[in-house]
Each structure stands twice: as structure tokens, then as C-alpha cells.
Design an enzyme around this catalytic site. Structure first.
Site, PDB file in Angstrom:
ATOM      1  N   ALA A   1     -66.504 -26.634 -40.090  1.00 37.33           N
ATOM      2  CA  ALA A   1     -67.833 -26.017 -40.021  1.00 37.33           C
ATOM      3  C   ALA A   1     -68.526 -26.461 -38.744  1.00 37.33           C
ATOM      4  CB  ALA A   1     -68.675 -26.392 -41.243  1.00 37.33           C
TER       5      ALA A   1
ATOM      6  N   GLU B   1     -73.662 -27.739 -29.203  1.00 33.00           N
ATOM      7  CA  GLU B   1     -74.989 -27.279 -29.631  1.00 33.00           C
ATOM      8  C   GLU B   1     -75.113 -25.755 -29.544  1.00 33.00           C
ATOM      9  OE1 GLU B   1     -78.539 -29.402 -29.302  1.00 33.00           O
ATOM     10  OE2 GLU B   1     -77.593 -31.122 -28.348  1.00 33.00           O
TER      11      GLU B   1
ATOM     12  N   GLU C   1     -70.951 -17.967 -26.945  1.00 30.21           N
ATOM     13  CA  GLU C   1     -70.830 -16.789 -27.813  1.00 30.21           C
ATOM     14  C   GLU C   1     -71.892 -16.808 -28.914  1.00 30.21           C
ATOM     15  OE1 GLU C   1     -67.315 -17.502 -25.513  1.00 30.21           O
ATOM     16  OE2 GLU C   1     -68.336 -18.827 -26.924  1.00 30.21           O
TER      17      GLU C   1
END
Length: 404
Positions: free
Chosen positions: A134, A384, A388
Site C-alpha cells: 500500500a 510523497e 503519476e
């Protein structure tokens, strides 16, 4: 409300020049050594603390500058000095912003001072959001926090990754899932106090660039924190979760609130790196003689330098605009924070690559700093929020559509 201006006042100029002196006299001479060692540069950070540069008072003063320019001006100078050392000095700030954006006044007053310590007892903090599965997809987060109502404690289990200062920090701010069915809206942030059992450092990463900044996994195994370590408090969390269950929009996300607030500052880091590389290339082009004349006398080199400086100035303007908007309470209706980070990050990569090209073979060696600057700049289109993801955020803000 402060008017937007590109002219720094005398106090801002004095701070800029003071930090520039530290960057030139302390950071630059030490940069290559700590890049090679790939260790946290405690001596440099302690020097910064000794003069008040690494301190809560200093960053609070810059953060509350009504023009919004205090932080980006300070950060640009630090990263002009060196990106790895700059991140070692500023890395605690992301955790501090996490508390500032999500915590109560009492939590802000309690925890942020403990993140910095003082010149005699320098401390660190880490913000822990990303996970092995994630990163950009925060909805895939698995680290879980469960409330033990009998003891009013939260039990946290999971593994975080890519954490700046992770495992060596005194205070960790951890984003965890409290209600899995709500996806990203079911997250909350927790402070893990110093010495809490169950928190440990996992793998330390050996990186392409920013090597003086410590980056590691953080493992949370049955970590118990008191109820008051839930940022914002239980009542606020319950209200937010209730709105999310009812399908209300704008419920927010703890990690995203922190990143959105910090993106212009990350853009300022990239501007500092790009400026350093440009200045090195400009000096080299003026003194390097080929075919009987300085290479800057050739349009091929001179035009590159013109483009580099233009991009750097444009990136700085985007960073300053976003910082001013944040300080004056203007909403990022067009994702101006993401714009600044996107453009500055890509500018740093392009400008450092051009600097290496201008230096030729010398630019590819570690005898000149642009090789290190180019490696350092590579992360600015990744961490951070990748480029994209920044484009996705901007496109959604412009269109009002859930673009995927």
C-alpha cells in the site's frame, strides 16, 4: 491576509542567508562522506540543533510566517546544501505536520516538542504510512488498530515501509485502519510514544540517493498506546466514521491530509537540488575550455543553461504560490499543492541530468557533486506521491470526475 509577493522582507532574507551559510560551511563539506557511509548524520543534525536550526521554535516560526514563504525559503537553502543531509534535518517535520493537521491542541503541545528535543538531547520523529502492498493505493493499507474499550487503549499490528527515521525515531506517527469496510476513509493516525513495547525497526533500505537519510521498515507487533494517542480524539473519529458510513463525502483521510499539507515543502526540496546542480554546471561552463573557448560560448550549452534556469524559477513560483495559498487559507481548487510538487520534482530530475551532460565525463564521477545530486533528485518523482499520482490528483480537481 498577506498579499502575495515575490519580494522577501529583511527578516526572511536574514534567515535565508543564515541557512545558506550553514549549508555552505557545514553541509557541503560533509555531504560526500555521509552519502558514502549511508548512515544517519548525527554530527550534522547536532550542529543544526546547536545553532537552533533543528528546533521546534525555528520551524514553528517559519510555519506560521503569514506569507507562507518561511518554510519553502528555508528548505530550498538546506537542500541546496545537500539533499540527504537536508532530509536528515527536516525528516521529523512530516511527523510534526501529521500531528499538526490531525491532532488536538493538547496533542500538538504534548508531542511535537518531544519530536525535536533540544540541543542537549536531540530527538527524531517518523511518519509511518506506506506499506509493502500500500503505497499510492492507501485503500490497500493493512496495518490495523483495534480499540480495547476496557483499558481505553489501541492495539496496533502491521508493517510500515519507506519510513524516514523509521525505527530510530523517538516518536512515531502511525496511520492505521480502524474500520476496514470504509477503505481509505476508515483510517486514523496514532502517536506511538518513545520506548513503547512491540515497535521495532525492520529492514533498513540501501538507496540509490538521499543516502544520509535513514529509511526503514517499522514493525508493529501488538503495540498498545493509550486512548489519548489517537490524533483528534475518539469523539472526532466516531463522528467522521459515522459520516463515512452514511456515504458523506469530504470525510478526509489522515495520511492524505498530511501529504497534501507537505507537498509544497517537498517541491521546495526539489528546487534546492535543481538550483545547486544548475549553479555547478554554470560555473563549470564558464571555466571549462574546449577548442580554445569556454564551453558556455556554444549555443548548445548556453541554451541548456537558459532552459534549466527558466524551469527552476517556474518551479519556485509554483511552490511559493501553493505555500502562500496554504498560509492564507485559500483552497487548492486546482490541486495547486500537487502541481508544485509535480513540476518541481520533474524539474530536479531534468536539471540534474542536464548538469551531468554539461560536465561530460566529469559529471559522471563522484569527484563532482552533480552525480550525487542526480541520484538524489530521482526520488522526487516517486515519494510523497509519484508524478503519476500528482497528475491524477490534478486531473480529478480540474474535472470533478473520479478519474482512474
Amino acid at each position: 491576509m498577506a498579499e502575495f509577493t515575490m519580494e522577501l522582507d529583511d527578516e526572511q532574507k536574514a534567515v535565508r542567508d543564515w541557512i545558506h551559510g550553514f549549508a555552505a560551511d557545514v553541509m557541503r563539506p560533509a555531504a560526500a562522506e555521509w552519502d558514502e557511509r549511508e548512515e544517519f548524520p548525527w554530527p550534522v543534525v547536532r550542529e543544526a540543533a546547536k545553532i537552533g536550526l533543528y528546533s521546534l521554535d525555528f520551524y514553528a516560526k517559519q510555519f506560521f510566517d503569514p506569507t507562507g514563504l518561511g518554510i519553502p525559503v528555508a528548505i530550498e537553502e538546506l537542500f541546496w546544501g545537500d539533499a540527504g543531509l537536508g532530509l536528515a534535518i527536516t525528516g521529523t517535520g512530516l511527523a510534526a505536520v501529521g500531528v499538526l493537521t490531525n491532532g488536538t491542541e493538547e496533542q500538538i503541545g504534548t508531542w511535537i516538542p518531544q519530536m525535536y528535543g533540544d540541543e542537549h538531547d536531540v530527538r527524531l520523529a517518523a511518519f509511518c504510512s506506506s506499506e509493502p502492498d500500500a503505497g499510492s493505493d492507501v485503500s490497500a493499507m493493512r496495518t490495523r488498530a483495534v480499540h480495547d474499550e476496557a483499558k481505553d487503549e489501541w492495539v496496533i499490528d502491521g508493517t510500515k515501509t519507506w519510513a524516514t527515521n523509521g525505527g530510530i525515531a523517538d516518536v512515531h506517527v502511525v496511520v492505521a485502519v480502524v474500520e476496514p469496510g470504509l477503505g481509505a476513509r476508515g483510517h486514523a493516525s496514532f502517536v506511538v510514544p518513545p520506548g513503547t513495547p512491540g515497535l521495532s525497526q525492520g529492514q533498513k533500505f540501501r538507496k540509490h540517493g538521499i543516502r544520509a537519510s535513514h529509511t526503514a521498515e517499522v514493525v508493529l507487533d501488538g503495540v498498545r498506546v493509550p486512548g489519548h494517542c489517537l490524533l483528534g480524539g475518539k469523539e472526532k473519529l466516531d463522528e467522521r466514521l459515522a459520516r463515512a458510513r452514511e456515504g458523506a463525502t469530504g470525510s478526509g483521510n489522515a495520511a492524505m491530509a498530511t501529504f497534501e499539507a507537505s507537498r509544497p515543502a517537498v517541491g521546495a526540496q526539489a528546487v534546492g537540488i535543481a538550483r545547486a546542480a544548475y549553479e555547478t554546471a554554470l560555473d563549470y561552463a564558464r571555466t571549462r575550455v574546449q577548442f580554445g573557448r569556454p564551453i558556455i560560448d556554444n549555443q548548445g550549452v548556453a541554451f541548456q543553461l537558459a532552459d534549466m534556469r527558466t524551469r527552476i524559477d517556474a518551479a519556485r513560483l509554483l511552490v511559493w504560490r501553493a505555500s502562500w495559498m496554504a498560509a492564507t487559507g485559500k483552497p487548492f481548487t486546482a490541486a495547486e499543492g500537487s502541481m508544485s510538487k509535480l513540476f518541481a520534482g520533474e524539474t530536479a530530475r531534468e536539471v540534474t541530468a542536464q548538469a551531468m551532460q554539461i560536465l561530460g565525463g566529469n559529471g559522471y564521477t563522484r569527484d563532482y557533486p552533480v552525480e550525487r545530486m542526480h541520484r538524489d533528485a530521482a526520488i522526487y518523482t516517486i515519494f510523497e506521491g509519484t508524478s503519476e499520482i500528482q497528475r491524477l490528483v490534478i486531473a480529478r480537481a480540474l474535472s470533478g470526475m473520479p478519474i482512474r
